[in-house]
Design a protein around this motif. Structure first.
Motif, PDB file in Angstrom:
ATOM      1  N   UNK A  26       2.587 -23.728  -5.042  1.00 30.74           N
ATOM      2  CA  UNK A  26       1.328 -23.541  -4.318  1.00 30.74           C
ATOM      3  C   UNK A  26       1.579 -22.994  -2.907  1.00 30.74           C
ATOM      4  N   UNK A  27       2.629 -23.550  -2.273  1.00 27.09           N
ATOM      5  CA  UNK A  27       2.936 -23.113  -0.906  1.00 27.09           C
ATOM      6  C   UNK A  27       3.354 -21.641  -0.873  1.00 27.09           C
ATOM      7  N   UNK A  28       4.211 -21.246  -1.845  1.00 27.47           N
ATOM      8  CA  UNK A  28       4.654 -19.849  -1.889  1.00 27.47           C
ATOM      9  C   UNK A  28       3.490 -18.898  -2.184  1.00 27.47           C
ATOM     10  N   UNK A  29       2.656 -19.266  -3.128  1.00 29.43           N
ATOM     11  CA  UNK A  29       1.516 -18.411  -3.454  1.00 29.43           C
ATOM     12  C   UNK A  29       0.535 -18.342  -2.287  1.00 29.43           C
ATOM     13  N   UNK A  30       0.371 -19.461  -1.573  1.00 30.74           N
ATOM     14  CA  UNK A  30      -0.504 -19.428  -0.392  1.00 30.74           C
ATOM     15  C   UNK A  30       0.069 -18.495   0.675  1.00 30.74           C
ATOM     16  N   UNK A  31       1.406 -18.510   0.816  1.00 32.22           N
ATOM     17  CA  UNK A  31       2.022 -17.591   1.764  1.00 32.22           C
ATOM     18  C   UNK A  31       1.839 -16.140   1.359  1.00 32.22           C
ATOM     19  N   UNK A  32       1.956 -15.892   0.044  1.00 35.25           N
ATOM     20  CA  UNK A  32       1.743 -14.521  -0.438  1.00 35.25           C
ATOM     21  C   UNK A  32       0.327 -14.066  -0.163  1.00 35.25           C
ATOM     22  N   UNK A  33      -0.638 -14.946  -0.449  1.00 36.41           N
ATOM     23  CA  UNK A  33      -2.033 -14.574  -0.200  1.00 36.41           C
ATOM     24  C   UNK A  33      -2.287 -14.358   1.289  1.00 36.41           C
ATOM     25  N   UNK A  34      -1.718 -15.225   2.136  1.00 37.69           N
ATOM     26  CA  UNK A  34      -1.924 -15.058   3.573  1.00 37.69           C
ATOM     27  C   UNK A  34      -1.334 -13.733   4.058  1.00 37.69           C
ATOM     28  N   UNK A  35      -0.149 -13.392   3.546  1.00 37.03           N
ATOM     29  CA  UNK A  35       0.459 -12.123   3.942  1.00 37.03           C
ATOM     30  C   UNK A  35      -0.375 -10.939   3.464  1.00 37.03           C
ATOM     31  N   UNK A  36      -0.910 -11.032   2.242  1.00 38.10           N
ATOM     32  CA  UNK A  36      -1.738  -9.943   1.728  1.00 38.10           C
ATOM     33  C   UNK A  36      -3.011  -9.787   2.541  1.00 38.10           C
ATOM     34  N   UNK A  37      -3.649 -10.923   2.880  1.00 37.47           N
ATOM     35  CA  UNK A  37      -4.878 -10.850   3.685  1.00 37.47           C
ATOM     36  C   UNK A  37      -4.574 -10.269   5.061  1.00 37.47           C
ATOM     37  N   UNK A  38      -3.459 -10.659   5.651  1.00 41.93           N
ATOM     38  CA  UNK A  38      -3.085 -10.116   6.958  1.00 41.93           C
ATOM     39  C   UNK A  38      -2.815  -8.613   6.863  1.00 41.93           C
ATOM     40  N   UNK A  39      -2.147  -8.194   5.774  1.00 46.50           N
ATOM     41  CA  UNK A  39      -1.890  -6.766   5.593  1.00 46.50           C
ATOM     42  C   UNK A  39      -3.192  -5.993   5.431  1.00 46.50           C
ATOM     43  N   UNK A  40      -4.159  -6.591   4.705  1.00 45.14           N
ATOM     44  CA  UNK A  40      -5.459  -5.935   4.560  1.00 45.14           C
ATOM     45  C   UNK A  40      -6.159  -5.794   5.906  1.00 45.14           C
ATOM     46  N   UNK A  41      -6.033  -6.814   6.750  1.00 43.03           N
ATOM     47  CA  UNK A  41      -6.649  -6.734   8.084  1.00 43.03           C
ATOM     48  C   UNK A  41      -6.028  -5.604   8.897  1.00 43.03           C
ATOM     49  N   UNK A  42      -4.703  -5.489   8.831  1.00 46.16           N
ATOM     50  CA  UNK A  42      -4.037  -4.416   9.563  1.00 46.16           C
ATOM     51  C   UNK A  42      -4.426  -3.050   8.987  1.00 46.16           C
ATOM     52  N   UNK A  43      -4.603  -2.990   7.667  1.00 48.69           N
ATOM     53  CA  UNK A  43      -5.011  -1.725   7.047  1.00 48.69           C
ATOM     54  C   UNK A  43      -6.393  -1.304   7.531  1.00 48.69           C
ATOM     55  N   UNK A  44      -7.292  -2.309   7.699  1.00 49.41           N
ATOM     56  CA  UNK A  44      -8.614  -1.971   8.225  1.00 49.41           C
ATOM     57  C   UNK A  44      -8.506  -1.378   9.630  1.00 49.41           C
ATOM     58  N   UNK A  45      -7.621  -1.929  10.439  1.00 46.15           N
ATOM     59  CA  UNK A  45      -7.434  -1.385  11.786  1.00 46.15           C
ATOM     60  C   UNK A  45      -6.861   0.033  11.727  1.00 46.15           C
ATOM     61  N   UNK A  46      -5.882   0.235  10.856  1.00 46.02           N
ATOM     62  CA  UNK A  46      -5.313   1.587  10.714  1.00 46.02           C
ATOM     63  C   UNK A  46      -6.375   2.547  10.229  1.00 46.02           C
ATOM     64  N   UNK A  47      -7.210   2.086   9.324  1.00 46.03           N
ATOM     65  CA  UNK A  47      -8.274   2.950   8.813  1.00 46.03           C
ATOM     66  C   UNK A  47      -9.231   3.363   9.927  1.00 46.03           C
ATOM     67  N   UNK A  48      -9.530   2.417  10.831  1.00 41.74           N
ATOM     68  CA  UNK A  48     -10.405   2.769  11.943  1.00 41.74           C
ATOM     69  C   UNK A  48      -9.806   3.830  12.845  1.00 41.74           C
ATOM     70  N   UNK A  49      -8.474   3.844  12.957  1.00 42.48           N
ATOM     71  CA  UNK A  49      -7.811   4.865  13.773  1.00 42.48           C
ATOM     72  C   UNK A  49      -7.765   6.207  13.055  1.00 42.48           C
ATOM     73  N   UNK A  50      -7.553   6.165  11.740  1.00 40.33           N
ATOM     74  CA  UNK A  50      -7.353   7.396  10.985  1.00 40.33           C
ATOM     75  C   UNK A  50      -8.648   8.080  10.587  1.00 40.33           C
ATOM     76  N   UNK A  51      -9.772   7.364  10.628  1.00 43.28           N
ATOM     77  CA  UNK A  51     -11.018   7.991  10.224  1.00 43.28           C
ATOM     78  C   UNK A  51     -11.312   9.196  11.092  1.00 43.28           C
TER      79      UNK A  51
END
Length: 449
Positions: free
Chosen positions: A260-285
């Motif tokens: 559970x702990x490892x999967x929670x870490x994976x999900x947290x990392x994925x959500x954080x990566x998605x947040x950073x992608x949204x920021x990159x998208x705002x720059x690249x638009x």
């Protein structure tokens, strides 16, 4: 005061020694293309100039020998030797102008000494410059002005005039002002021509640098546009990873706490990566496209899903509305493609058909998609245009973007004219066939970027 004068004299002598006690030349800077063009012009004009130059040198030699032998009483041997030395200096000036100037100056001193010893001004001969010697020395000074820095040209001119004046005041001074004028004019013309050449070379270098910067900027813009389009593909995979990491513990009865702990870490990392992608998208638009580009790229809406090869029919219809008879064809057995490859293939076809609409009015175009075990082949061909294309004010870097897309995927792209006057663009995109994966879980709205 005396120390300052002495220091100035020492500095001047050092400068003169560095400038004149050398056989090197300092030609104006030039680009490789300009140097090649200059060598080509020299080779073209050399046969036409060879005969006149040789005849002129022979005539000058005959006149100089007669004047030295009978006017100054040098004798035929000394006259022939001195004339040969001056002629050699004329030829040496083509490659070593400063050395040629030294030879010509030494010959002038010898002529002046013989003139003073023989009869000086009573003979009615202008010295230290004879007619032939004056022509040859003016030519050498012109070569110095063309091949060396302006300071060197001025130094050689001043020394030549001073040496001539020293001997001229001892004999016939009537022709000295004319001789000084004859020597000064070639130096002025040579310095002006050298300055013009330097200015043109610097302008060409600046234009070349500007073109390189423009090409680099366009390349960065194309890569940014490609990265912006691939954002949605990467974001989709990250959303799937996040959701699968959230669902996985519910698929196992009594999952361990470590899982559970490892999967929670994976999900947290994925959500954080998605947040950073949204920021990159705002720059690249980028800003909205122009109306002309929107007519040929109907699916290029900033927030619309990225297109797939299933929409090639709609793309061909849009191009037909722009005046091009476009069609599509699929060969081989279609299979599932990675989203990045499918998007790049669509964009290559889109850009190629757009180029047909811009530059080949009235032509027929065909876009072919070939499925092969090792990869995907994209081929867009068009026939010869029926009429001349109107002027296009765009940047004209469509091929650059297509090559960047192919290179990004490890593929190749070739473009060129066809024997019938048309044009062809062919891209080969390698595809790594993976084993069938488990069905992906749909992304929830809060997980999507």
């Amino acid at each position: 005061m005396a120390q300052r004068v002495a220091a100035w004299l020492r500095t001047a002598l050092r400068v003169l020694r560095a400038d004149l006690w050398t056989t090197a030349v300092s030609p104006p800077p030039t680009t490789a293309a300009a140097a090649a063009a200059e060598r080509s012009r020299v080779r073209e004009w050399l046969p036409a100039l060879f005969v006149p130059v040789v005849l002129g040198l022979v005539a000058l030699q005959i006149a100089a020998i007669n004047q030295y032998a009978f006017g100054y009483g040098m004798g035929m041997r000394v006259s022939a030797l001195l004339t040969a030395l001056q002629t050699a200096a004329f030829l040496i000036a083509l490659v070593r102008p400063v050395l040629a100037w030294w030879i010509m100056t030494a010959a002038m001193v010898v002529v002046a000494r013989y003139a003073l010893v023989s009869s000086g001004s009573e003979s009615g001969v202008m010295f230290p410059w004879t007619g032939t010697g004056l022509v040859l020395q003016a030519t050498v000074l012109f070569a110095v002005a063309l091949r060396c820095r302006p300071r060197v040209a001025v130094e050689t001119l001043v020394i030549s005039v001073l040496v001539g004046l020293c001997y001229g005041f001892l004999g016939d001074t009537e022709g000295v002002p004319f001789a000084v004028l004859v020597l000064t004019l070639p130096v002025g013309v040579g310095v002006a021509l050298r300055g013009r050449r330097v200015a043109r070379t610097e302008l060409a270098a600046q234009e070349e640098l500007t073109a390189e910067e423009r090409a680099r900027r366009v390349l960065l813009q194309e890569r940014t546009r490609i990265a912006r389009e691939l954002h949605d593909v990467v974001a989709h995979h990250m959303s799937v990873i996040s959701i699968q990491a959230q669902v996985a513990p519910h698929l196992v009865r009594d999952p361990p706490a470590e899982l559970k702990e490892n999967l929670a870490g994976i999900r947290a990392s994925a959500v954080e990566a998605l947040t950073e992608l949204r920021r990159v998208l705002g720059v690249l638009r980028a800003d909205d496209q122009s109306p002309d580009a929107a007519a040929l790229h109907p699916h290029d809406v900033r927030h619309a899903p990225q297109p797939t090869l299933d929409r090639l029919g709609e793309l061909a219809a849009a191009v037909r509305r722009a005046g091009v008879d476009a069609g599509t064809r699929t060969t081989g057995e279609p299979y599932a493609l990675p989203p990045g490859i499918e998007l790049s293939a669509y964009r290559i076809v889109q850009e190629a058909l757009s180029n047909v609409a811009r530059h080949a009015p009235g032509a027929r175009a065909l876009a072919e998609i070939g499925y092969h075990p090792a990869g995907l082949t994209v081929r867009v061909t068009n026939t010869a245009p029926e009429r001349a294309a109107p002027p296009w004010a765009g940047a004209g870097h469509g091929l650059l973007g297509m090559r960047e897309r192919a290179a990004m995927l490890g593929g190749e792209l070739a473009a060129g004219t066809t024997p019938d006057g048309g044009y062809e663009v062919t891209a080969i995109l390698p595809v790594a066939r993976a084993a069938p994966a488990t069905p992906a879980v749909s992304a929830t709205p809060e997980d999507a970027p």
